[in-house]
Design a protein around this motif. Sequence first.
Motif, PDB file in Angstrom:
ATOM      1  N   LYS A   1       0.616  -0.993   0.010  1.00 31.13           N
ATOM      2  CA  LYS A   1       0.015   0.096   0.042  1.00 31.13           C
ATOM      3  C   LYS A   1       0.854   1.380  -0.053  1.00 31.13           C
ATOM      4  O   LYS A   1       0.167   2.315  -0.617  1.00 31.13           O
ATOM      5  CB  LYS A   1      -0.955   0.122   0.933  1.00 31.13           C
TER       6      LYS A   1
ATOM      7  N   THR B   1      -0.357   7.509   7.234  1.00 29.07           N
ATOM      8  CA  THR B   1      -0.546   7.554   8.529  1.00 29.07           C
ATOM      9  C   THR B   1      -0.102   6.864   9.553  1.00 29.07           C
ATOM     10  O   THR B   1       0.278   7.156  10.768  1.00 29.07           O
ATOM     11  CB  THR B   1      -2.231   7.294   8.950  1.00 29.07           C
TER      12      THR B   1
ATOM     13  N   ARG C   1       4.071   5.902  14.174  1.00 29.47           N
ATOM     14  CA  ARG C   1       5.700   5.578  14.346  1.00 29.47           C
ATOM     15  C   ARG C   1       5.957   6.702  15.222  1.00 29.47           C
ATOM     16  O   ARG C   1       7.016   6.489  15.923  1.00 29.47           O
ATOM     17  CB  ARG C   1       6.198   5.494  13.088  1.00 29.47           C
TER      18      ARG C   1
ATOM     19  N   ARG D   1      -4.719   1.979   8.302  1.00 29.34           N
ATOM     20  CA  ARG D   1      -5.150   0.483   8.761  1.00 29.34           C
ATOM     21  C   ARG D   1      -6.538   0.684   8.691  1.00 29.34           C
ATOM     22  O   ARG D   1      -7.481  -0.181   8.741  1.00 29.34           O
ATOM     23  CB  ARG D   1      -4.683   0.180  10.019  1.00 29.34           C
TER      24      ARG D   1
ATOM     25  N   ARG E   1       9.196  -6.619   2.941  1.00 29.10           N
ATOM     26  CA  ARG E   1       9.515  -5.693   4.079  1.00 29.10           C
ATOM     27  C   ARG E   1      11.000  -5.966   4.353  1.00 29.10           C
ATOM     28  O   ARG E   1      11.685  -4.894   4.486  1.00 29.10           O
ATOM     29  CB  ARG E   1       8.802  -6.284   5.413  1.00 29.10           C
TER      30      ARG E   1
ATOM     31  N   ARG F   1       2.916  -8.282  14.253  1.00 26.66           N
ATOM     32  CA  ARG F   1       2.094  -7.095  13.991  1.00 26.66           C
ATOM     33  C   ARG F   1       0.738  -7.117  13.475  1.00 26.66           C
ATOM     34  O   ARG F   1      -0.174  -6.196  13.703  1.00 26.66           O
ATOM     35  CB  ARG F   1       2.904  -6.116  13.224  1.00 26.66           C
TER      36      ARG F   1
HETATM   37  O1   DC Z   1       2.133   1.316   7.991  1.00 28.28           O
HETATM   38  P1   DC Z   1       3.218   1.359   9.198  1.00 28.28           P
HETATM   39  O2   DC Z   1       3.800  -0.098   9.087  1.00 28.28           O
HETATM   40  O3   DC Z   1       4.077   2.273   9.048  1.00 28.28           O
HETATM   41  O4   DC Z   1       2.166   1.489  10.644  1.00 28.28           O
HETATM   42  C1   DC Z   1       2.992   1.407  11.907  1.00 28.28           C
HETATM   43  C2   DC Z   1       2.076   1.001  12.831  1.00 28.28           C
HETATM   44  O5   DC Z   1       1.096   1.933  12.983  1.00 28.28           O
HETATM   45  C3   DC Z   1       1.403  -0.325  12.546  1.00 28.28           C
HETATM   46  O6   DC Z   1       1.660  -1.270  13.668  1.00 28.28           O
HETATM   47  C4   DC Z   1      -0.225  -0.121  12.534  1.00 28.28           C
HETATM   48  C5   DC Z   1      -0.232   0.998  13.162  1.00 28.28           C
HETATM   49  N1   DC Z   1      -1.293   1.962  12.355  1.00 28.28           N
HETATM   50  C6   DC Z   1      -2.645   2.050  12.938  1.00 28.28           C
HETATM   51  O7   DC Z   1      -2.917   1.519  14.079  1.00 28.28           O
HETATM   52  N2   DC Z   1      -3.493   2.937  11.881  1.00 28.28           N
HETATM   53  C7   DC Z   1      -3.163   3.320  10.820  1.00 28.28           C
HETATM   54  N3   DC Z   1      -3.929   4.094  10.193  1.00 28.28           N
HETATM   55  C8   DC Z   1      -1.920   3.361  10.402  1.00 28.28           C
HETATM   56  C9   DC Z   1      -0.895   2.648  11.270  1.00 28.28           C
END
Ligand code: DC
Length: 225
Positions: free
Chosen positions: A14, A32, A37, A131, A158, A181
Amino acid sequence: MHIIAIDGPVGSGKSTVARLLARRSGYACLDTGAMYRAMGWKAYTTGAPLNEEDLERLCVNTKLEIELTNDKQRIVIDGKDITAEIRTPEISKMASVVSRFASVRVYLVRLQRDIGLDWAGRYGGVIVEGRDIGTVVFPDAPVKFYLDADIQERGRRRWEELRGKGLEVDLDETTKGIIKRDESDKGRSVDPLRKADDAIVIDTTGLALKDVVERMMKEIQQRSH
Ligand code: DC
C-alpha cells in the motif's frame, strides 16, 4: 475534492502504490502509519509509561507536523525531524504498541482528518493510507481500496525494504515480526485493521506494483464520473 482511502496489512504494497498513485494523479499522499511511528518514537525516547492517561498527556504535549515537499513526507515532532529514525524495527514495534491505546488513536485520527481535508483542498485530492482509513478516519471516502498479499511475499517485501535501507535483518525474523504485528493490528479493541464493506479488494501477491497502480487508476477514474 477527492479522498482515496487505502488500507491493508504490512507489506501489502500500500505505501508504494499510494506514492505511485499520488505521482500519477497529482494528489497529496498521507502515510498515517508514520504518525503512529512518531508517537511510538516519542514514547520510546521519553520512556513514557504505556497507559491511557500518560499517553494522553504525551499527545497533548506533542506538536506533530507533517510536511510535504516534492511529494516527500517529512515527520517533524516538537520541531525535530525524525523521518529516518522512525523506520527501525524497534520503532515499528513501539508504533504497534501505542496504536492500541484509544487516547493515541483519538489524537491521531483528529489530526489525520484535519491534514487530509487541508491537503485535499490544496492539491485537488489526497490519498490516505493506513489501517482504519476507510472504516474510521474517512468512512465516506468515495473510493476505498483494501490491499493484501500472502505472508511469505509480504515478509520478503519488508525484508528487501529494510535491507535497502542498509539494515542487517533476517528474512525469517522479519516475517515473524509481521505475523506478530498482524495479530496486534487486527486484534486490538479500538479501530482494528478491517476491510470496509465498500472497499475494492486487491490481492497483490505475484503482481507488479505498477500493474496494481494501473488497476487502481482505472477504478478511480470510473468512480469520479
Ligand atoms: O504502516 P506502518 O507499518 O508504518 O504502521 C505502523 C503501525 O501503526 C502499525 O503497527 C499499525 C499502526 N497503524 C494504525 O494502527 N493505524 C493506521 N491508520 C496506520 C498505522
